[in-house]
Write an enzyme that holds these catalytic residues in place. Structure first.
Site, PDB file in Angstrom:
ATOM      1  N   GLY A  19       6.391   6.159  -8.047  1.00  0.00           N
ATOM      2  CA  GLY A  19       7.406   5.145  -8.170  1.00  0.00           C
ATOM      3  C   GLY A  19       7.639   3.688  -7.040  1.00  0.00           C
ATOM      4  N   GLY A  77       5.538   2.218  -5.055  1.00  0.00           N
ATOM      5  CA  GLY A  77       4.668   0.859  -5.366  1.00  0.00           C
ATOM      6  C   GLY A  77       5.261   0.024  -6.359  1.00  0.00           C
ATOM      7  N   PHE A 115       1.123  -0.978  -0.369  1.00  0.00           N
ATOM      8  CA  PHE A 115       0.092   0.109   0.171  1.00  0.00           C
ATOM      9  C   PHE A 115       1.290   1.072  -0.236  1.00  0.00           C
ATOM     10  CE2 PHE A 115      -2.501   3.485   2.495  1.00  0.00           C
ATOM     11  CZ  PHE A 115      -3.752   2.908   1.088  1.00  0.00           C
ATOM     12  N   VAL A 116       0.269   2.472  -0.778  1.00  0.00           N
ATOM     13  CA  VAL A 116       1.620   3.356  -0.864  1.00  0.00           C
ATOM     14  C   VAL A 116       0.489   4.172  -0.876  1.00  0.00           C
ATOM     15  CG1 VAL A 116       2.672   4.906  -2.381  1.00  0.00           C
ATOM     16  CG2 VAL A 116       3.320   2.505  -2.228  1.00  0.00           C
ATOM     17  N   ASN A 140      -9.759  -3.834  -8.379  1.00  0.00           N
ATOM     18  CA  ASN A 140      -9.051  -3.313  -8.707  1.00  0.00           C
ATOM     19  C   ASN A 140      -8.383  -2.963  -9.937  1.00  0.00           C
ATOM     20  OD1 ASN A 140      -6.690  -1.319  -7.716  1.00  0.00           O
ATOM     21  ND2 ASN A 140      -6.473  -2.669  -6.008  1.00  0.00           N
ATOM     22  N   TYR A 197       0.907  -4.190 -12.177  1.00  0.00           N
ATOM     23  CA  TYR A 197       0.947  -5.306 -12.396  1.00  0.00           C
ATOM     24  C   TYR A 197       1.492  -5.962 -13.292  1.00  0.00           C
ATOM     25  CZ  TYR A 197      -0.073  -4.985  -7.180  1.00  0.00           C
ATOM     26  OH  TYR A 197      -0.717  -4.853  -5.568  1.00  0.00           O
TER      27      TYR A 197
END
Length: 161
Positions: free
Chosen positions: A99, A101, A90-91, A128, A135
């Protein structure tokens, strides 16, 4: 850019706050049972169940925890090798797009290679889409044929008997 480092006991309160923010984002706060004491024991107790990495940013001399990744070792019988499983990444929203994550994922990927892991895996909620695209852009494959099975709470107690 953020500084990444292994979590230390002094980070527990910040990580708990980030986990609560993650649960709010995923609309899963009703599942939270976390306390700083529980997390402290699981990350830094006599038999740690998981590890964490924190991402810190320096804002005019004030260091703030902007994100984290919590992970643990699993095992693949087919590969006969350990794997690294990312439980949560989590960010904070105000730091996304910088950058952090990507840096956390790459850091864990390097850890997996250094530790001789055959896999680096995690789950993503099907709704999501931003995370899924992120990803996939990094080279991950979202496994279409696999589903998570879970037994928890009272159901776990019944399951065990």
């Amino acid at each position: 850019m953020a500084i990444l480092r292994p979590a230390e006991p002094r980070d527990v309160d910040d990580i708990v706050r980030l986990i609560i923010a993650l649960a709010e984002y995923e609309k899963l706060t009703h599942l939270l049972r976390i306390t700083p004491e529980k997390l402290q024991a699981q990350l830094f107790g006599p038999r740690p169940a998981a590890e964490a990495v924190v991402a810190e940013v320096d804002e005019a001399g004030s260091v703030r925890t902007a994100g984290f990744a919590l992970f643990f070792t699993n095992f693949s019988t087919f590969l006969c090798q350990p794997g690294l499983y990312l439980e949560d990444l989590f960010v904070l929203p105000e730091y996304r797009g910088h950058g952090i994550g990507k840096a956390l994922l790459q850091h864990l990927g390097r850890l997996a290679v250094e530790r001789g892991c055959g896999r680096f895996e995690w789950s993503v909620l099907d709704w999501n889409e931003p995370a899924i695209r992120f990803y996939e852009a990094m080279g991950a494959t979202v496994m279409p044929d696999w589903r998570i099975c879970r037994v928890t709470g009272d159901a776990l107690a019944r399951f065990a008997h």
